[in-house]
Design a protein around this motif. Sequence first.
Motif, PDB file in Angstrom:
ATOM      1  N   ASP A   1      16.325  17.571  -6.262  1.00 50.37           N
ATOM      2  CA  ASP A   1      17.024  16.335  -6.609  1.00 50.37           C
ATOM      3  C   ASP A   1      17.632  15.726  -5.344  1.00 50.37           C
ATOM      4  OD1 ASP A   1      16.409  16.944  -9.195  1.00 50.37           O
ATOM      5  OD2 ASP A   1      18.452  17.395  -9.823  1.00 50.37           O
ATOM      6  N   GLY A   2      17.595  14.406  -5.257  1.00 48.86           N
ATOM      7  CA  GLY A   2      18.171  13.699  -4.115  1.00 48.86           C
ATOM      8  C   GLY A   2      17.231  13.550  -2.930  1.00 48.86           C
ATOM      9  N   SER A   3      15.964  13.972  -3.076  1.00 47.34           N
ATOM     10  CA  SER A   3      14.991  13.834  -1.986  1.00 47.34           C
ATOM     11  C   SER A   3      14.497  12.391  -1.916  1.00 47.34           C
ATOM     12  CB  SER A   3      13.795  14.764  -2.209  1.00 47.34           C
ATOM     13  OG  SER A   3      14.206  16.107  -2.241  1.00 47.34           O
ATOM     14  N   LYS A   4      14.506  11.814  -0.730  1.00 46.81           N
ATOM     15  CA  LYS A   4      14.010  10.447  -0.536  1.00 46.81           C
ATOM     16  C   LYS A   4      12.530  10.509  -0.169  1.00 46.81           C
ATOM     17  CE  LYS A   4      18.406   8.430   0.985  1.00 46.81           C
ATOM     18  NZ  LYS A   4      18.869   8.298  -0.338  1.00 46.81           N
ATOM     19  N   PHE A   5      11.745   9.575  -0.746  1.00 50.87           N
ATOM     20  CA  PHE A   5      10.307   9.596  -0.514  1.00 50.87           C
ATOM     21  C   PHE A   5       9.695   8.215  -0.734  1.00 50.87           C
ATOM     22  CE2 PHE A   5      10.800  10.084  -5.021  1.00 50.87           C
ATOM     23  CZ  PHE A   5       9.694   9.456  -5.593  1.00 50.87           C
ATOM     24  N   THR A   6       8.471   8.050  -0.232  1.00 49.34           N
ATOM     25  CA  THR A   6       7.640   6.880  -0.533  1.00 49.34           C
ATOM     26  C   THR A   6       6.316   7.403  -1.075  1.00 49.34           C
ATOM     27  OG1 THR A   6       6.721   6.806   1.703  1.00 49.34           O
ATOM     28  CG2 THR A   6       8.669   5.441   1.273  1.00 49.34           C
TER      29      THR A   6
ATOM     30  N   THR B   1      10.892  11.458   3.320  1.00 46.93           N
ATOM     31  CA  THR B   1      11.546  10.845   4.466  1.00 46.93           C
ATOM     32  C   THR B   1      11.864  11.876   5.541  1.00 46.93           C
ATOM     33  OG1 THR B   1      12.479   9.150   3.032  1.00 46.93           O
ATOM     34  CG2 THR B   1      13.512   9.423   5.179  1.00 46.93           C
ATOM     35  N   ARG B   2      12.339  13.046   5.144  1.00 48.13           N
ATOM     36  CA  ARG B   2      12.723  14.064   6.127  1.00 48.13           C
ATOM     37  C   ARG B   2      11.530  14.629   6.879  1.00 48.13           C
ATOM     38  NH1 ARG B   2      11.420  18.768   3.728  1.00 48.13           N
ATOM     39  NH2 ARG B   2      11.517  18.863   1.461  1.00 48.13           N
ATOM     40  N   VAL B   3      10.330  14.552   6.293  1.00 47.47           N
ATOM     41  CA  VAL B   3       9.126  15.078   6.936  1.00 47.47           C
ATOM     42  C   VAL B   3       8.368  13.965   7.659  1.00 47.47           C
ATOM     43  CG1 VAL B   3       6.909  16.225   6.516  1.00 47.47           C
ATOM     44  CG2 VAL B   3       8.928  16.896   5.203  1.00 47.47           C
ATOM     45  N   GLY B   4       8.260  12.797   7.014  1.00 46.44           N
ATOM     46  CA  GLY B   4       7.601  11.651   7.631  1.00 46.44           C
ATOM     47  C   GLY B   4       6.088  11.629   7.536  1.00 46.44           C
ATOM     48  N   ALA B   5       5.511  12.576   6.798  1.00 45.06           N
ATOM     49  CA  ALA B   5       4.055  12.616   6.649  1.00 45.06           C
ATOM     50  C   ALA B   5       3.708  12.932   5.195  1.00 45.06           C
ATOM     51  CB  ALA B   5       3.461  13.678   7.563  1.00 45.06           C
TER      52      ALA B   5
ATOM     53  N   ASP C   1       9.139  17.224 -10.977  1.00 48.93           N
ATOM     54  CA  ASP C   1       8.008  16.887 -10.125  1.00 48.93           C
ATOM     55  C   ASP C   1       7.958  15.374  -9.929  1.00 48.93           C
ATOM     56  OD1 ASP C   1       7.222  19.606 -10.347  1.00 48.93           O
ATOM     57  OD2 ASP C   1       6.091  19.158 -12.171  1.00 48.93           O
ATOM     58  N   ILE C   2       7.060  14.936  -9.069  1.00 45.92           N
ATOM     59  CA  ILE C   2       6.763  13.509  -8.939  1.00 45.92           C
ATOM     60  C   ILE C   2       5.384  13.306  -9.552  1.00 45.92           C
ATOM     61  CG2 ILE C   2       6.409  11.577  -7.360  1.00 45.92           C
ATOM     62  CD1 ILE C   2       8.324  13.049  -5.403  1.00 45.92           C
ATOM     63  N   ASN C   3       5.293  12.395 -10.520  1.00 50.72           N
ATOM     64  CA  ASN C   3       4.071  12.186 -11.291  1.00 50.72           C
ATOM     65  C   ASN C   3       3.608  10.746 -11.150  1.00 50.72           C
ATOM     66  OD1 ASN C   3       4.190  14.834 -12.935  1.00 50.72           O
ATOM     67  ND2 ASN C   3       6.215  13.953 -13.139  1.00 50.72           N
ATOM     68  N   LEU C   4       2.306  10.526 -11.309  1.00 50.74           N
ATOM     69  CA  LEU C   4       1.747   9.190 -11.177  1.00 50.74           C
ATOM     70  C   LEU C   4       0.569   9.040 -12.136  1.00 50.74           C
ATOM     71  CD1 LEU C   4       1.501   7.119  -8.104  1.00 50.74           C
ATOM     72  CD2 LEU C   4      -0.672   7.499  -9.210  1.00 50.74           C
TER      73      LEU C   4
ATOM     74  N   ALA D   1       0.829  -1.199   0.000  1.00 52.25           N
ATOM     75  CA  ALA D   1       0.000   0.000   0.000  1.00 52.25           C
ATOM     76  C   ALA D   1       0.869   1.256   0.000  1.00 52.25           C
ATOM     77  CB  ALA D   1      -0.934   0.009   1.207  1.00 52.25           C
ATOM     78  N   GLU D   2       2.183   1.069   0.204  1.00 53.67           N
ATOM     79  CA  GLU D   2       3.121   2.185   0.187  1.00 53.67           C
ATOM     80  C   GLU D   2       4.354   1.722  -0.573  1.00 53.67           C
ATOM     81  OE1 GLU D   2       3.575   4.272   3.864  1.00 53.67           O
ATOM     82  OE2 GLU D   2       5.503   5.104   3.295  1.00 53.67           O
ATOM     83  N   PHE D   3       4.753   2.494  -1.570  1.00 52.79           N
ATOM     84  CA  PHE D   3       5.844   2.094  -2.452  1.00 52.79           C
ATOM     85  C   PHE D   3       7.057   2.976  -2.247  1.00 52.79           C
ATOM     86  CE2 PHE D   3       1.870   0.747  -4.231  1.00 52.79           C
ATOM     87  CZ  PHE D   3       2.130  -0.582  -4.503  1.00 52.79           C
ATOM     88  N   GLY D   4       8.234   2.379  -2.419  1.00 52.79           N
ATOM     89  CA  GLY D   4       9.484   3.090  -2.248  1.00 52.79           C
ATOM     90  C   GLY D   4      10.323   2.364  -1.211  1.00 52.79           C
ATOM     91  N   PRO D   5      11.325   2.970  -0.703  1.00 50.23           N
ATOM     92  CA  PRO D   5      11.698   4.371  -0.909  1.00 50.23           C
ATOM     93  C   PRO D   5      12.365   4.599  -2.267  1.00 50.23           C
ATOM     94  CG  PRO D   5      13.311   3.315   0.500  1.00 50.23           C
ATOM     95  CD  PRO D   5      12.242   2.288   0.216  1.00 50.23           C
TER      96      PRO D   5
END
Length: 138
Positions: A115-120, A91-95, A71-74, A58-62
Amino acid sequence: MAKILTHPAAAAALLAALAVSAPVTASAVPASAAPANSSSAATSCYGGAVTVNYGDAAEFGPYTTTSRCADINLRMVSGDAEFVWACVKFTRVGACNYWTQVGRSWKTIATDVKDGSKFTVPLGVDLEGSSARVQIAF
């Protein structure tokens, strides 16, 4: 039917002529492959998309953002869901940033991402038990 050049000199001459008259780059994309209103940057952004199946998780990544996309597109590419709900959880925010309803066309779910931001990417479907295959471009 295409002819095949079997004589090495003729093949070399043809290749030399093509190299001079029609240079090709690694990022060249046929016009028919790109949407009419998109830029080549968007094409390469979407070309690097990751495909995942809702139901496998239900959650993809990181994932880590690249210079390929600003941008991040889906988008949904298949499944019986009418749409999915998606957000980006850095990741740095957690929400989650905010939830966006996404159908079968590309939709931006986070803008101007460094660039270089980690996310799920957490996902939800429109109806419990529905399936969805999505692509994430970043």
